[in-house]
Design an enzyme around this catalytic site. Structure first.
Site, PDB file in Angstrom:
ATOM      1  N   THR A 108       2.134   4.579   1.231  1.00 18.39           N
ATOM      2  CA  THR A 108       3.306   5.058   1.958  1.00 18.39           C
ATOM      3  C   THR A 108       4.237   3.910   2.323  1.00 18.39           C
ATOM      4  OG1 THR A 108       1.948   6.832   2.865  1.00 18.39           O
ATOM      5  CG2 THR A 108       4.058   6.440   3.928  1.00 18.39           C
ATOM      6  N   ASP A 139      -6.143  -1.278   0.855  1.00 15.28           N
ATOM      7  CA  ASP A 139      -6.452  -2.570   1.486  1.00 15.28           C
ATOM      8  C   ASP A 139      -7.392  -3.371   0.595  1.00 15.28           C
ATOM      9  OD1 ASP A 139      -4.945  -1.802   3.707  1.00 15.28           O
ATOM     10  OD2 ASP A 139      -6.686  -1.042   4.785  1.00 15.28           O
ATOM     11  N   THR A 192       0.845  -1.181   0.000  1.00 13.29           N
ATOM     12  CA  THR A 192       0.000   0.000   0.000  1.00 13.29           C
ATOM     13  C   THR A 192       0.893   1.247   0.000  1.00 13.29           C
ATOM     14  OG1 THR A 192      -0.195  -0.248   2.397  1.00 13.29           O
ATOM     15  CG2 THR A 192      -2.024  -1.074   1.073  1.00 13.29           C
ATOM     16  N   ASP A 201     -12.240  -1.891   6.242  1.00 14.63           N
ATOM     17  CA  ASP A 201     -11.384  -2.386   5.155  1.00 14.63           C
ATOM     18  C   ASP A 201     -10.295  -3.308   5.686  1.00 14.63           C
ATOM     19  OD1 ASP A 201     -12.850  -0.781   3.433  1.00 14.63           O
ATOM     20  OD2 ASP A 201     -11.399   0.855   3.474  1.00 14.63           O
ATOM     21  N   SER A 224      -2.959   4.084  -0.790  1.00 17.85           N
ATOM     22  CA  SER A 224      -2.819   3.918   0.654  1.00 17.85           C
ATOM     23  C   SER A 224      -4.065   3.212   1.174  1.00 17.85           C
ATOM     24  CB  SER A 224      -2.620   5.262   1.346  1.00 17.85           C
ATOM     25  OG  SER A 224      -3.813   6.008   1.320  1.00 17.85           O
ATOM     26  N   GLY A 225      -3.941   2.590   2.347  1.00 19.04           N
ATOM     27  CA  GLY A 225      -5.050   1.830   2.916  1.00 19.04           C
ATOM     28  C   GLY A 225      -6.359   2.601   2.982  1.00 19.04           C
ATOM     29  N   HIS A 266     -10.345   3.421   8.565  1.00 17.15           N
ATOM     30  CA  HIS A 266     -10.742   2.441   7.550  1.00 17.15           C
ATOM     31  C   HIS A 266     -10.776   1.024   8.142  1.00 17.15           C
ATOM     32  CE1 HIS A 266      -6.389   2.458   7.560  1.00 17.15           C
ATOM     33  NE2 HIS A 266      -6.357   1.366   6.830  1.00 17.15           N
TER      34      HIS A 266
END
Length: 152
Positions: free
Chosen positions: A44, A68, A42, A98, A62-63, A95
């Site tokens: 970063t 995710d 993911t 997720d 990113s997540g 999140h």
């Protein structure tokens, strides 16, 4: 049904903000092993692994922005063989649904998952890490048939 997982694994790497330093340190220590495999991470986390560890990593979002879910989709498509997810169980995540969905889908599709340093160490040091492996892919046809049955 069995599926051949090749010796060169497709490994997804994910870390929450509070665990990114741990994952980067772990990846740096295991750089040579990880470099022999195909890596996806993911946002970063992938950037840190590329610039601080020197690994080649395919980055998804990113997540919180869907990363995710992108990793989860690859698991369903049988394009990820292992998930290393240093999540922070003590910190609330915006999140969180997720995160739970990703961990759930990895279990549904019988993907090895490490959510902490000790488990990641066990997975990466396994003799199966560099050899082909016949992974049992669950047949979820009965669930699909049941869900599609009228009046059930």
């Amino acid at each position: 049904m069995p599926q051949l997982v090749p010796g060169r694994k497709r490994i997804a790497l994910v870390a929450h903000d509070g665990r990114k330093v741990d994952l980067v340190s772990w990846a740096d220590f295991n750089r040579n092993v990880l470099a022999a495999h195909e890596l996806v991470a993911t946002g970063t986390t992938g950037t840190l692994l590329e610039y601080e560890v020197g690994l080649t990593v395919e980055r998804v979002n990113s997540g919180p922005l869907g990363g995710d879910q992108q990793i989860g989709s690859r698991i369903v498509e049988q394009r990820v063989d292992m998930l290393i997810f240093f999540w922070d169980p003590l910190e609330s995540q915006p999140h969180d649904p997720d995160v739970k969905a990703l961990l759930r889908i990895a279990s549904v599709w019988n993907i090895p998952v490490a959510t902490n340093l000790a488990t990641a160490d066990f997975l990466i040091s396994s003799e199966l890490m560099h050899t082909a492996y016949m992974r049992e892919v669950p047949d979820h046809g009965s669930h699909i048939d049941r869900d599609l049955a009228p009046g059930v």
